[in-house]
Motif scaffolding. Structure first.
Motif, PDB file in Angstrom:
ATOM      1  N   PRO B  60       0.847  -1.195   0.000  1.00 47.43           N
ATOM      2  CA  PRO B  60       0.000   0.000   0.000  1.00 47.43           C
ATOM      3  C   PRO B  60       0.883   1.246   0.000  1.00 47.43           C
ATOM      4  N   PRO B  61       0.599   2.222  -0.853  1.00 49.15           N
ATOM      5  CA  PRO B  61       1.488   3.388  -0.976  1.00 49.15           C
ATOM      6  C   PRO B  61       1.725   4.114   0.347  1.00 49.15           C
ATOM      7  N   ARG B  62       0.750   4.092   1.258  1.00 44.49           N
ATOM      8  CA  ARG B  62       0.903   4.877   2.483  1.00 44.49           C
ATOM      9  C   ARG B  62       1.985   4.333   3.397  1.00 44.49           C
ATOM     10  N   VAL B  63       2.196   3.028   3.386  1.00 44.84           N
ATOM     11  CA  VAL B  63       3.185   2.473   4.309  1.00 44.84           C
ATOM     12  C   VAL B  63       4.451   2.018   3.578  1.00 44.84           C
ATOM     13  N   ARG B  64       4.654   2.496   2.344  1.00 42.43           N
ATOM     14  CA  ARG B  64       5.746   1.922   1.568  1.00 42.43           C
ATOM     15  C   ARG B  64       7.117   2.228   2.158  1.00 42.43           C
ATOM     16  N   ILE B  65       7.272   3.419   2.794  1.00 44.75           N
ATOM     17  CA  ILE B  65       8.584   3.761   3.348  1.00 44.75           C
ATOM     18  C   ILE B  65       8.981   2.758   4.427  1.00 44.75           C
ATOM     19  N   ILE B  66       8.031   2.440   5.300  1.00 42.80           N
ATOM     20  CA  ILE B  66       8.329   1.478   6.366  1.00 42.80           C
ATOM     21  C   ILE B  66       8.684   0.117   5.765  1.00 42.80           C
ATOM     22  N   VAL B  67       7.901  -0.319   4.762  1.00 42.69           N
ATOM     23  CA  VAL B  67       8.190  -1.604   4.128  1.00 42.69           C
ATOM     24  C   VAL B  67       9.588  -1.590   3.527  1.00 42.69           C
ATOM     25  N   GLN B  68       9.915  -0.492   2.833  1.00 40.44           N
ATOM     26  CA  GLN B  68      11.243  -0.394   2.227  1.00 40.44           C
ATOM     27  C   GLN B  68      12.333  -0.455   3.287  1.00 40.44           C
ATOM     28  N   LEU B  69      12.138   0.299   4.372  1.00 40.48           N
ATOM     29  CA  LEU B  69      13.152   0.301   5.433  1.00 40.48           C
ATOM     30  C   LEU B  69      13.349  -1.103   5.989  1.00 40.48           C
ATOM     31  N   LEU B  70      12.245  -1.832   6.173  1.00 34.04           N
ATOM     32  CA  LEU B  70      12.367  -3.175   6.735  1.00 34.04           C
ATOM     33  C   LEU B  70      13.111  -4.102   5.788  1.00 34.04           C
ATOM     34  N   VAL B  71      12.763  -4.046   4.490  1.00 36.80           N
ATOM     35  CA  VAL B  71      13.448  -4.910   3.523  1.00 36.80           C
ATOM     36  C   VAL B  71      14.940  -4.581   3.502  1.00 36.80           C
ATOM     37  N   VAL B  72      15.256  -3.273   3.455  1.00 41.29           N
ATOM     38  CA  VAL B  72      16.664  -2.884   3.389  1.00 41.29           C
ATOM     39  C   VAL B  72      17.386  -3.308   4.661  1.00 41.29           C
ATOM     40  N   SER B  73      16.751  -3.094   5.832  1.00 41.98           N
ATOM     41  CA  SER B  73      17.494  -3.447   7.051  1.00 41.98           C
ATOM     42  C   SER B  73      17.681  -4.953   7.162  1.00 41.98           C
ATOM     43  N   PHE B  74      16.749  -5.717   6.607  1.00 44.74           N
ATOM     44  CA  PHE B  74      16.933  -7.170   6.587  1.00 44.74           C
ATOM     45  C   PHE B  74      18.214  -7.539   5.845  1.00 44.74           C
ATOM     46  N   PHE B  75      18.396  -6.966   4.651  1.00 44.71           N
ATOM     47  CA  PHE B  75      19.599  -7.306   3.877  1.00 44.71           C
ATOM     48  C   PHE B  75      20.858  -6.761   4.525  1.00 44.71           C
ATOM     49  N   VAL B  76      20.751  -5.574   5.151  1.00 45.50           N
ATOM     50  CA  VAL B  76      21.935  -5.011   5.797  1.00 45.50           C
ATOM     51  C   VAL B  76      22.369  -5.893   6.967  1.00 45.50           C
ATOM     52  N   ILE B  77      21.393  -6.414   7.723  1.00 46.41           N
ATOM     53  CA  ILE B  77      21.762  -7.309   8.830  1.00 46.41           C
ATOM     54  C   ILE B  77      22.457  -8.554   8.287  1.00 46.41           C
ATOM     55  N   LEU B  78      21.939  -9.096   7.180  1.00 49.81           N
ATOM     56  CA  LEU B  78      22.592 -10.263   6.570  1.00 49.81           C
ATOM     57  C   LEU B  78      24.037  -9.938   6.213  1.00 49.81           C
ATOM     58  N   VAL B  79      24.224  -8.806   5.495  1.00 49.55           N
ATOM     59  CA  VAL B  79      25.568  -8.428   5.067  1.00 49.55           C
ATOM     60  C   VAL B  79      26.476  -8.232   6.277  1.00 49.55           C
ATOM     61  N   ASP B  80      25.937  -7.578   7.309  1.00 48.85           N
ATOM     62  CA  ASP B  80      26.712  -7.300   8.508  1.00 48.85           C
ATOM     63  C   ASP B  80      27.173  -8.598   9.166  1.00 48.85           C
ATOM     64  N   GLN B  81      26.255  -9.549   9.302  1.00 48.85           N
ATOM     65  CA  GLN B  81      26.616 -10.817   9.938  1.00 48.85           C
ATOM     66  C   GLN B  81      27.644 -11.574   9.109  1.00 48.85           C
ATOM     67  N   VAL B  82      27.468 -11.554   7.767  1.00 50.97           N
ATOM     68  CA  VAL B  82      28.436 -12.245   6.903  1.00 50.97           C
ATOM     69  C   VAL B  82      29.815 -11.603   7.044  1.00 50.97           C
TER      70      VAL B  82
END
Lengths: 203, 197
Positions: B60-82
């Motif tokens: 939904p367009p109204r919550v897209r920023i939060i969704v984007q932040l969550l997706v990005v932080s998921f990948f950043v945590i993966l990269v960080d742990q690796v």
């Protein structure tokens, strides 16, 4: 007491967020064409830092660190959730920014108008998340220390962007080589300001 | 094809669009952390572009920023742990700047401007290209800072001992943070300026 003051002075001048760590550079370069707007953004950044860093400090201390959950009972004493800190910090920041916006609009409309569009944009400013991450890395002993660090970093950021905006206002009337106009000279000036700030290293 | 190559020079995210400068400069005192950082950003940018593009019709367009932040932080945590597992010393050097990939404006910018309105494959390519465009600036800045500042490249000494004997000295100023800014300014100059203003 004196170490709290030390942290404050250190974070304003020596570990200045912009000149030493380049945090929040994107908005720093984009919103520094006028002193007035630069001041508004600087104020908003200081304000949000001062609220989010202590909250994230408590989150880190009582939820995330190794053994932080021991207040829940023996079984939780060995848990280490620190790998979750990134996602929790950004969620806290986004939530608090949203909350601040509503509270300010209701109770302090004057400040709300002054901060304007900058407040919602701040959720994705690297300086805010950076403040929380540096707080975590430095292991401050109490929440007061983290608060003084947050205020200091915010003021340092404000100082940097206002100084830079003032120079940029004058820059409009100077004769800069064609290819350097705009961002080129902005980077070089920030670099020179940074070298100037290094004089504070001796304090 | 041409539009995908834009980020490497004409639309370079750092030099032209002034995005993602924050982390670009802090990690460039040496070549090795700069390359690692460039690769991490490329991975995060490409993966989150792909995921957001796959979900673009359901967010939904109204919550897209939060969704984007969550997706990005998921990948950043993966990269960080690796990174912490595989390259511990570099991960220590990068310290908070791996975490700060979350708020890197290049990634959010590409999600907003490209992934939300394009199919998955072009989004993936766009993410890779923007990551590489960012990495290019990092590597060039780090190359000069390490070469002139420490006389080494990738921790191997490249300036011959005889030069030092003849009076050559490393430029200590290059290692200090402000020089990264000045080098980027010079790169913009060399590139012919920023046409937008």
């Amino acid at each position: 007491m004196s170490d709290i003051f030390n942290i404050f002075v250190r974070s304003v001048f020596i570990d200045n967020m912009i000149f030493a760590y380049f945090l929040g550079m994107c908005s720093y370069l984009a919103v520094s064409k006028e002193v007035k707007t630069a001041f508004g953004l600087g104020l908003a950044v200081s304000f949000v830092l001062a609220v989010t860093v202590p909250v994230n400090y408590l989150m880190d201390k009582y939820l995330l660190q190794a053994g932080a959950l021991s207040w829940l009972g023996e079984r939780f004493a060995t848990l280490d959730l620190s790998f979750l800190s990134l996602i929790l910090f950004i969620a806290v920041i986004a939530g608090i920014v949203q909350l601040l916006e509503m509270v300010l609009e209701r109770y302090l409309p004057a400040l709300y108008m002054a901060l304007g569009i900058f407040l919602p944009l701040i959720a994705v400013n690297c300086a805010i998340l950076g403040g929380s991450l540096f707080m975590q890395e430095r292991n401050f002993p109490t929440v007061i220390h983290s608060f003084s660090y947050a205020i200091g970093s915010g003021l340092g950021w404000l100082l940097a962007i206002v100084a830079f905006a003032a120079i940029r206002e004058r820059l409009k009337y100077s004769n800069i080589p064609e290819p350097l106009r705009g961002n080129g000279i902005a980077y070089i000036i920030t670099g020179l300001l940074g070298i100037g700030f290094m004089a504070f290293l001796g304090i | 094809m041409k539009k995908y190559l834009g980020p490497l020079s004409k639309d370079n995210p750092v030099l032209v669009q002034t995005l993602g400068v924050c982390s670009a400069l802090a990690v460039t005192a040496q070549l090795k952390p700069a390359v690692v950082m460039a690769l991490s950003v490329t991975v995060v940018c490409a993966c989150s572009n792909l995921i957001i593009s796959l979900m673009r019709n359901t967010i939904p367009p109204r919550v897209r920023i939060i969704v984007q932040l969550l997706v990005v932080s998921f990948f950043v945590i993966l990269v960080d742990q690796v990174l912490q597992a595989v390259l511990y010393d570099v991960s220590k050097m990068l310290s908070v700047f791996v975490g700060l990939i979350i708020t890197n404006c290049i990634i959010m910018g590409r999600l907003e401007a490209f992934a939300l309105s394009h199919k998955p494959l072009p989004s993936l390519i766009d993410g890779v290209m923007n990551g590489l465009g960012y990495g290019l600036v990092l590597v060039v800045v780090a190359f000069f800072r390490e070469l002139l500042g420490s006389g080494t490249l990738w921790n191997h000494p490249v300036v011959p001992q005889s030069w030092y004997a003849a009076g050559y000295m490393n430029n200590g100023l290059m290692i200090l943070p402000p020089m990264a800014l000045i080098l980027v300014g010079v790169m913009i100059w060399a590139k012919g300026g920023d046409k937008s203003s």
